[in-house]
Scaffold this motif. Structure first.
Motif, PDB file in Angstrom:
ATOM      1  N   LYS A 359      -8.760  18.681  41.168  1.00 42.23           N
ATOM      2  CA  LYS A 359      -7.492  18.599  40.523  1.00 42.23           C
ATOM      3  C   LYS A 359      -7.205  18.860  40.770  1.00 42.23           C
ATOM      4  N   GLY A 360      -5.545  19.297  42.032  1.00 45.63           N
ATOM      5  CA  GLY A 360      -4.243  20.452  42.179  1.00 45.63           C
ATOM      6  C   GLY A 360      -3.951  21.210  40.329  1.00 45.63           C
ATOM      7  N   VAL A 361      -3.972  22.072  40.299  1.00 48.22           N
ATOM      8  CA  VAL A 361      -3.248  22.408  39.106  1.00 48.22           C
ATOM      9  C   VAL A 361      -2.327  22.357  38.337  1.00 48.22           C
ATOM     10  N   ASP A 362      -1.540  22.474  40.095  1.00 55.33           N
ATOM     11  CA  ASP A 362       0.237  21.957  39.600  1.00 55.33           C
ATOM     12  C   ASP A 362       0.538  20.101  39.807  1.00 55.33           C
ATOM     13  N   ASP A 363      -0.462  19.318  40.041  1.00 54.62           N
ATOM     14  CA  ASP A 363      -0.323  18.219  40.014  1.00 54.62           C
ATOM     15  C   ASP A 363       0.880  17.584  39.774  1.00 54.62           C
ATOM     16  N   PRO A 364       1.682  16.975  39.801  1.00 55.77           N
ATOM     17  CA  PRO A 364       3.529  16.971  38.899  1.00 55.77           C
ATOM     18  C   PRO A 364       2.907  15.922  38.718  1.00 55.77           C
ATOM     19  N   GLN A 389     -16.280  19.618  36.988  1.00 58.85           N
ATOM     20  CA  GLN A 389     -15.109  19.548  37.496  1.00 58.85           C
ATOM     21  C   GLN A 389     -14.754  20.426  38.386  1.00 58.85           C
ATOM     22  N   THR A 390     -13.140  20.516  39.085  1.00 59.47           N
ATOM     23  CA  THR A 390     -13.360  21.132  40.047  1.00 59.47           C
ATOM     24  C   THR A 390     -11.579  21.165  40.143  1.00 59.47           C
ATOM     25  N   PHE A 391     -10.857  22.935  40.634  1.00 61.97           N
ATOM     26  CA  PHE A 391      -9.701  22.802  40.551  1.00 61.97           C
ATOM     27  C   PHE A 391      -8.764  23.808  41.921  1.00 61.97           C
ATOM     28  N   THR A 392      -8.356  23.153  42.209  1.00 64.59           N
ATOM     29  CA  THR A 392      -7.497  23.733  43.368  1.00 64.59           C
ATOM     30  C   THR A 392      -6.597  23.858  43.132  1.00 64.59           C
ATOM     31  N   GLN A 393      -5.591  24.880  44.200  1.00 60.88           N
ATOM     32  CA  GLN A 393      -4.252  25.461  44.263  1.00 60.88           C
ATOM     33  C   GLN A 393      -3.285  24.466  43.956  1.00 60.88           C
ATOM     34  N   HIS A 394      -3.711  23.220  44.536  1.00 57.47           N
ATOM     35  CA  HIS A 394      -2.717  22.527  45.156  1.00 57.47           C
ATOM     36  C   HIS A 394      -2.074  21.891  44.386  1.00 57.47           C
ATOM     37  N   ASN A 395      -0.283  21.845  45.149  1.00 59.33           N
ATOM     38  CA  ASN A 395       1.122  21.315  43.992  1.00 59.33           C
ATOM     39  C   ASN A 395       0.884  20.084  44.385  1.00 59.33           C
ATOM     40  N   THR A 396       0.230  19.018  44.828  1.00 54.83           N
ATOM     41  CA  THR A 396       0.615  17.608  45.221  1.00 54.83           C
ATOM     42  C   THR A 396      -0.559  17.137  44.394  1.00 54.83           C
ATOM     43  N   HIS A 397      -0.116  15.523  44.687  1.00 48.95           N
ATOM     44  CA  HIS A 397      -1.288  14.766  43.765  1.00 48.95           C
ATOM     45  C   HIS A 397      -1.484  13.914  44.548  1.00 48.95           C
ATOM     46  N   SER A 398      -0.993  12.842  45.620  1.00 50.26           N
ATOM     47  CA  SER A 398      -1.865  11.464  46.885  1.00 50.26           C
ATOM     48  C   SER A 398      -2.541  12.430  47.955  1.00 50.26           C
ATOM     49  N   PHE A 438     -13.218  20.990  60.083  1.00 51.98           N
ATOM     50  CA  PHE A 438     -11.872  19.974  59.235  1.00 51.98           C
ATOM     51  C   PHE A 438     -10.977  20.688  58.943  1.00 51.98           C
ATOM     52  N   GLY A 439     -10.563  21.684  59.862  1.00 53.29           N
ATOM     53  CA  GLY A 439      -9.428  22.260  59.583  1.00 53.29           C
ATOM     54  C   GLY A 439      -8.785  22.708  58.566  1.00 53.29           C
ATOM     55  N   LYS A 440      -7.787  24.025  57.852  1.00 50.17           N
ATOM     56  CA  LYS A 440      -7.694  25.008  57.235  1.00 50.17           C
ATOM     57  C   LYS A 440      -7.369  23.656  56.289  1.00 50.17           C
ATOM     58  N   GLY A 441      -6.995  24.063  54.644  1.00 51.07           N
ATOM     59  CA  GLY A 441      -7.066  23.841  53.519  1.00 51.07           C
ATOM     60  C   GLY A 441      -7.366  24.066  52.262  1.00 51.07           C
ATOM     61  N   CYS A 442      -8.800  24.582  51.582  1.00 52.36           N
ATOM     62  CA  CYS A 442      -9.643  25.103  50.716  1.00 52.36           C
ATOM     63  C   CYS A 442      -8.621  25.595  49.929  1.00 52.36           C
ATOM     64  N   ALA A 443      -8.143  25.743  48.896  1.00 52.94           N
ATOM     65  CA  ALA A 443      -7.852  26.730  47.815  1.00 52.94           C
ATOM     66  C   ALA A 443      -8.477  26.207  46.523  1.00 52.94           C
ATOM     67  N   PHE A 444      -9.527  26.031  46.193  1.00 50.86           N
ATOM     68  CA  PHE A 444     -10.695  25.988  45.133  1.00 50.86           C
ATOM     69  C   PHE A 444     -10.253  27.352  44.393  1.00 50.86           C
ATOM     70  N   VAL A 445     -10.094  27.157  43.046  1.00 49.51           N
ATOM     71  CA  VAL A 445     -10.262  28.038  41.945  1.00 49.51           C
ATOM     72  C   VAL A 445     -10.757  27.821  41.186  1.00 49.51           C
ATOM     73  N   PRO A 446     -12.159  28.473  41.070  1.00 50.71           N
ATOM     74  CA  PRO A 446     -13.522  28.006  40.561  1.00 50.71           C
ATOM     75  C   PRO A 446     -13.559  28.771  39.030  1.00 50.71           C
ATOM     76  N   GLY A 447     -12.318  29.811  38.432  1.00 53.80           N
ATOM     77  CA  GLY A 447     -12.371  30.096  37.233  1.00 53.80           C
ATOM     78  C   GLY A 447     -11.595  28.415  36.235  1.00 53.80           C
ATOM     79  N   TYR A 448     -10.964  28.627  36.993  1.00 52.23           N
ATOM     80  CA  TYR A 448     -10.147  27.819  36.533  1.00 52.23           C
ATOM     81  C   TYR A 448     -10.320  26.892  35.289  1.00 52.23           C
ATOM     82  N   VAL A 449      -9.729  26.436  33.988  1.00 56.12           N
ATOM     83  CA  VAL A 449      -9.664  25.948  32.818  1.00 56.12           C
ATOM     84  C   VAL A 449      -9.178  25.539  32.163  1.00 56.12           C
TER      85      VAL A 449
END
Length: 463
Positions: A359-364, A389-398, A438-449
């Motif tokens: 899940k992106g931490v800023d999923d709207p 569970q993993t989280f990324t720094q993305h702010n998108t949903h789709s 596969f190209g750039k785009g990794c943005a995992f935030v391992p410590g996020y809760v």
């Protein structure tokens, strides 16, 4: 939902996908909430060859059909198949009759999985609207069609996106053995998921609807027949999405830059953003859900009564919270409607195979606190050890990014095949290694809760 600028297709889907913690208790022994179910093994017709979407035509062959329940489906087989199947449950849900184009658009969006060597199969589901169990049945029926008519996969991963994540999780609870006594799914991947169950995930949309009415008083207008806002719309209302958009434009001017809105429009938008805690870009999509999807639930799923309520909510963040709480309309959810909706949409957490979420931490749209509720559900269901569970720094949903999904699939398969349970830290490292392919785009935030859901959406009285 924030528009995803990855492709024009994903931008079209940015508004299409339109999602608390229960009381703690001791983990329950792993068992289904009812006896494990099976989709009747009807004599399904074989799929027929169909052109693949243009972005996959050089590397795959495609098959399509309509199952015995009326759902359309699409299958993609890569020329260099790795022997694994990704069975996809789509988001939304859309309202109205299913259309085969839906699966084409899903395959275009998730083409990265085929490019990574996985077979892919997706159903439109037999009907539109918010019915989770039926969609899970359609997804399982498609798995059987694949096995009967296409190939026997070495592994099957059940993938759910957005609302489809609840479909996939429900399907993993419902279907735990096949007629031959084997597990139908080896693992579950839940991406950008709406995972707190229908009786919790949509509370904030009820809040949005009543606070909007307090501010704007045009849905319905004073000159129109009043109705309880928690039913979405009356059954026979002729309002369209364009009509609703016009009313939001009138009150909020969401179609204009901030500088072109009147001071009053700016104040209203800011109040909604601060009280409901969603971005302005998501207001239109969530209001659509709180209008048209609420009507679908009430009229077609819960016997004409609403499972949504806001009694007991204390709203905070407006210029005058005392005035807001004194004047906002209040509704109590109907107990029978809640029970019916919960039976279809709420989860038990009794999933017998590995589950990986992202899940992106800023999923709207499906905000991150929903994942905290899902973790509690899995703990209560006795499945905590089968969840990462993993989280990324993305702010998108789709859609998050191309390298994200092959990384997660590989981590799941290693867990299944070798017993190596992934960690968020390892997944982050593995994703970085895959960017060359596969190209750039990794943005995992391992410590996020994520925080608890009630830190984002206010608690309320429940029947």
């Amino acid at each position: 939902m924030s528009p995803d600028s990855r492709t024009p297709l994903l931008s079209r889907w940015a508004l299409a996908g339109l999602a608390s913690l229960g009381a703690a208790c001791s983990p329950l022994p792993l068992q289904p909430s009812a006896a494990p179910q099976q989709v009747a093994a009807a004599a399904e017709a074989a799929p027929t060859a169909t052109p693949c979407p243009q972005n996959l035509a050089p590397i795959a062959r495609c098959l399509s059909g309509q199952d015995s329940a009326g759902a359309y489906y699409l299958i993609a087989m890569p020329q260099q198949w790795n022997g694994r199947l990704v069975l996809h449950a789509h988001g939304g849900p859309a309202l109205g009759a299913p259309k085969p184009e839906r699966s084409v658009e899903d395959l275009e969006r998730w083409a990265i999985m085929v490019r990574a060597g996985y077979a892919w199969a997706g159903s439109t589901f037999r009907q539109g609207g918010v019915e989770v169990r039926a969609a899970a049945e359609d997804t399982e029926r498609l798995r059987q069609i694949f096995v009967q008519h296409v190939a026997l996969p070495q592994r099957t991963i059940l993938h759910g996106q957005s609302w489809g994540a609840s479909v996939a999780a429900k399907g993993a609870e419902m279907f735990q053995t096949t007629a031959g006594g084997k597990r139908p799914y080896d693992a579950v991947l839940l991406t950008s998921g709406v995972l707190a169950g229908g009786t919790r995930s949509y509370d904030f949309r009820t809040d949005l609807r009543v606070v909007y009415q307090y501010l704007c008083n045009n849905h319905p207008r004073p000159t129109e027949t009043a109705y309880p806002l928690n039913i979405g719309l009356p059954r026979d209302a002729a309002m369209t999405q364009a009509d609703l958009q016009a009313r939001l434009t009138e009150c909020l001017a969401l179609n204009k830059p901030v500088a072109e809105r009147t001071p009053e429009q700016q104040r209203r938008v800011k109040t909604l953003v601060d009280v409901i805690r969603i971005p302005a870009s998501s207001l239109q999509g969530h209001m659509n859900w709180a209008t048209f999807h609420y009507r679908d639930v009430v009229q077609h799923r819960t016997g004409g009564a609403s499972p949504f309520g806001n009694r007991g909510v204390v709203y905070k963040g407006s210029p005058d919270d005392a005035a807001l709480n004194a004047s906002v309309l209040r509704y109590r959810a109907d107990a029978d409607a809640v029970a019916r909706f919960a039976q279809d949409t709420d989860l038990s957490g009794r999933i017998p195979v590995p589950v990986l979420t992202v899940k992106g931490v800023d999923d709207p749209t499906a905000f991150v606190e929903l994942d905290a509720a899902f973790k509690t559900t899995m703990e209560r269901g006795g499945s905590a050890e089968r969840l990462v569970q993993t989280f990324t720094q993305h702010n998108t949903h789709s859609y998050l990014s191309d390298p994200t999904y092959p990384t997660l699939l590989s981590a799941l398969l290693r867990w299944v095949d070798d017993g190596v349970k992934p960690t968020p830290e390892n997944i982050a490292r593995q994703c970085a290694d895959r960017e060359a392919e596969f190209g750039k785009g990794c943005a995992f935030v391992p410590g996020y809760v994520p925080a608890a859901l009630n830190m984002r959406v206010a608690d309320r009285d429940r029947p």
